[in-house]
Design a protein around this motif. Structure first.
Motif, PDB file in Angstrom:
ATOM      1  N   GLU A 197       0.769  -1.231   0.017  1.00  0.00           N
ATOM      2  CA  GLU A 197      -0.038  -0.181   0.048  1.00  0.00           C
ATOM      3  C   GLU A 197       0.857   1.096  -0.015  1.00  0.00           C
ATOM      4  O   GLU A 197       0.677   2.265  -0.810  1.00  0.00           O
ATOM      5  CB  GLU A 197      -0.896  -0.140   1.065  1.00  0.00           C
ATOM      6  CG  GLU A 197      -1.787   1.153   1.239  1.00  0.00           C
ATOM      7  CD  GLU A 197      -2.702   1.290   0.012  1.00  0.00           C
ATOM      8  OE1 GLU A 197      -3.284   2.524  -0.232  1.00  0.00           O
ATOM      9  OE2 GLU A 197      -3.146   0.239  -0.571  1.00  0.00           O
ATOM     10  N   LYS A 198       1.972   1.176   0.734  1.00  0.00           N
ATOM     11  CA  LYS A 198       2.781   2.524   0.809  1.00  0.00           C
ATOM     12  C   LYS A 198       3.572   2.689  -0.568  1.00  0.00           C
ATOM     13  O   LYS A 198       3.457   3.633  -1.037  1.00  0.00           O
ATOM     14  CB  LYS A 198       4.106   2.230   1.879  1.00  0.00           C
ATOM     15  CG  LYS A 198       4.958   3.378   2.021  1.00  0.00           C
ATOM     16  CD  LYS A 198       5.894   2.943   3.322  1.00  0.00           C
ATOM     17  CE  LYS A 198       7.001   4.056   3.379  1.00  0.00           C
ATOM     18  NZ  LYS A 198       7.815   3.700   4.547  1.00  0.00           N
ATOM     19  N   TYR A 229       2.241   1.576  -3.573  1.00  0.00           N
ATOM     20  CA  TYR A 229       1.285   2.063  -4.232  1.00  0.00           C
ATOM     21  C   TYR A 229       0.873   3.642  -4.138  1.00  0.00           C
ATOM     22  O   TYR A 229       0.913   4.352  -5.043  1.00  0.00           O
ATOM     23  CB  TYR A 229      -0.150   1.451  -3.884  1.00  0.00           C
ATOM     24  CG  TYR A 229      -1.466   1.880  -4.706  1.00  0.00           C
ATOM     25  CD1 TYR A 229      -1.761   1.571  -5.990  1.00  0.00           C
ATOM     26  CD2 TYR A 229      -2.120   2.564  -4.019  1.00  0.00           C
ATOM     27  CE1 TYR A 229      -2.732   2.140  -6.828  1.00  0.00           C
ATOM     28  CE2 TYR A 229      -3.514   3.329  -4.706  1.00  0.00           C
ATOM     29  CZ  TYR A 229      -3.748   2.719  -5.929  1.00  0.00           C
ATOM     30  OH  TYR A 229      -4.705   3.511  -6.444  1.00  0.00           O
ATOM     31  N   GLN A 230       1.025   4.032  -2.945  1.00  0.00           N
ATOM     32  CA  GLN A 230       0.636   5.346  -2.638  1.00  0.00           C
ATOM     33  C   GLN A 230       1.909   6.440  -3.357  1.00  0.00           C
ATOM     34  O   GLN A 230       1.534   7.514  -3.569  1.00  0.00           O
ATOM     35  CB  GLN A 230       0.639   5.943  -1.132  1.00  0.00           C
ATOM     36  CG  GLN A 230      -0.670   5.209  -0.516  1.00  0.00           C
ATOM     37  CD  GLN A 230      -2.069   5.717  -1.167  1.00  0.00           C
ATOM     38  OE1 GLN A 230      -2.146   6.819  -1.532  1.00  0.00           O
ATOM     39  NE2 GLN A 230      -2.759   4.753  -1.130  1.00  0.00           N
ATOM     40  N   ARG A 231       2.871   5.831  -3.332  1.00  0.00           N
ATOM     41  CA  ARG A 231       4.123   6.666  -3.942  1.00  0.00           C
ATOM     42  C   ARG A 231       3.779   6.754  -5.627  1.00  0.00           C
ATOM     43  O   ARG A 231       4.259   7.584  -6.055  1.00  0.00           O
ATOM     44  CB  ARG A 231       5.588   5.979  -3.775  1.00  0.00           C
ATOM     45  CG  ARG A 231       5.705   5.969  -2.322  1.00  0.00           C
ATOM     46  CD  ARG A 231       7.110   5.480  -1.960  1.00  0.00           C
ATOM     47  NE  ARG A 231       8.355   5.800  -2.642  1.00  0.00           N
ATOM     48  CZ  ARG A 231       9.238   4.693  -3.002  1.00  0.00           C
ATOM     49  NH1 ARG A 231       9.288   3.705  -2.672  1.00  0.00           N
ATOM     50  NH2 ARG A 231      10.118   5.005  -4.118  1.00  0.00           N
ATOM     51  N   CYS A 232       3.502   5.667  -6.180  1.00  0.00           N
ATOM     52  CA  CYS A 232       3.226   5.558  -7.657  1.00  0.00           C
ATOM     53  C   CYS A 232       1.882   6.230  -8.189  1.00  0.00           C
ATOM     54  O   CYS A 232       1.867   6.659  -9.178  1.00  0.00           O
ATOM     55  CB  CYS A 232       3.196   4.077  -8.060  1.00  0.00           C
ATOM     56  SG  CYS A 232       4.590   3.517  -7.643  1.00  0.00           S
ATOM     57  N   LYS A 233       1.090   6.261  -7.213  1.00  0.00           N
ATOM     58  CA  LYS A 233      -0.308   6.586  -7.715  1.00  0.00           C
ATOM     59  C   LYS A 233      -0.340   8.341  -8.126  1.00  0.00           C
ATOM     60  O   LYS A 233      -0.896   8.544  -9.172  1.00  0.00           O
ATOM     61  CB  LYS A 233      -1.443   6.609  -6.579  1.00  0.00           C
ATOM     62  CG  LYS A 233      -2.674   7.185  -6.735  1.00  0.00           C
ATOM     63  CD  LYS A 233      -3.494   6.044  -7.833  1.00  0.00           C
ATOM     64  CE  LYS A 233      -4.948   6.223  -7.826  1.00  0.00           C
ATOM     65  NZ  LYS A 233      -5.450   6.566  -8.890  1.00  0.00           N
ATOM     66  N   PRO A 234       0.322   9.196  -7.363  1.00  0.00           N
ATOM     67  CA  PRO A 234       0.265  10.693  -7.909  1.00  0.00           C
ATOM     68  C   PRO A 234       0.959  10.619  -9.197  1.00  0.00           C
ATOM     69  O   PRO A 234       0.651  11.762  -9.992  1.00  0.00           O
ATOM     70  CB  PRO A 234       1.252  11.179  -6.918  1.00  0.00           C
ATOM     71  CG  PRO A 234       1.141  10.515  -5.776  1.00  0.00           C
ATOM     72  CD  PRO A 234       0.872   8.977  -6.054  1.00  0.00           C
ATOM     73  N   ASP A 253      -1.845   9.880 -11.726  1.00  0.00           N
ATOM     74  CA  ASP A 253      -2.951  10.559 -11.700  1.00  0.00           C
ATOM     75  C   ASP A 253      -2.310  11.891 -12.451  1.00  0.00           C
ATOM     76  O   ASP A 253      -2.991  12.483 -13.052  1.00  0.00           O
ATOM     77  CB  ASP A 253      -3.229  11.271 -10.278  1.00  0.00           C
ATOM     78  CG  ASP A 253      -3.856  10.035  -9.427  1.00  0.00           C
ATOM     79  OD1 ASP A 253      -4.408   9.075 -10.469  1.00  0.00           O
ATOM     80  OD2 ASP A 253      -4.115   9.768  -8.253  1.00  0.00           O
TER      81      ASP A 253
END
Length: 105
Positions: A34-35, A37-42, A45
């Motif tokens: 999850e951590k 993923y949170q680095r890749c998502k921005p 987006d």
């Protein structure tokens, strides 16, 4: 003279023993995922809106440390492109659509 073919027995079961994970190990693994993923998502987006018009339902592989991303119609190709450029790094793949995922459950 008749040709004799050797008979082979098929292997059954797994070659390697199953990994037994504790609930704590599962939770730690999920937290790391999850951590990451949170680095890749921005990064996804940021480029999604411009790519969705020209590359709808293609794949994008994001490498968060460099901020680079790779695009292709084929998931295998996009993963290979990312691994060639960043061989020791892990990447995250998204689908270029409204949700970023490949399907629904």
């Amino acid at each position: 003279m008749a040709e004799v073919k050797p008979t082979r027995t098929a292997r059954r079961g797994r070659i390697f023993p199953e990994i037994q994970w504790t609930e704590e190990q599962k939770a730690q693994r999920e937290a790391r995922r999850e951590k990451f993923y949170q680095r890749c998502k921005p990064i996804f987006d940021k480029v999604k809106s411009e790519l969705i018009e020209t590359h709808y339902n293609w794949y994008i592989a994001v490498e968060p440390d460099s901020g680079e991303y790779f695009i292709d119609k084929d998931l295998e190709v996009v993963s290979l492109q990312c691994r060639e450029k960043h061989p020791s790094k892990i990447h995250y793949a998204f689908r270029i659509n409204e949700t970023g995922v490949c399907g629904t459950i």
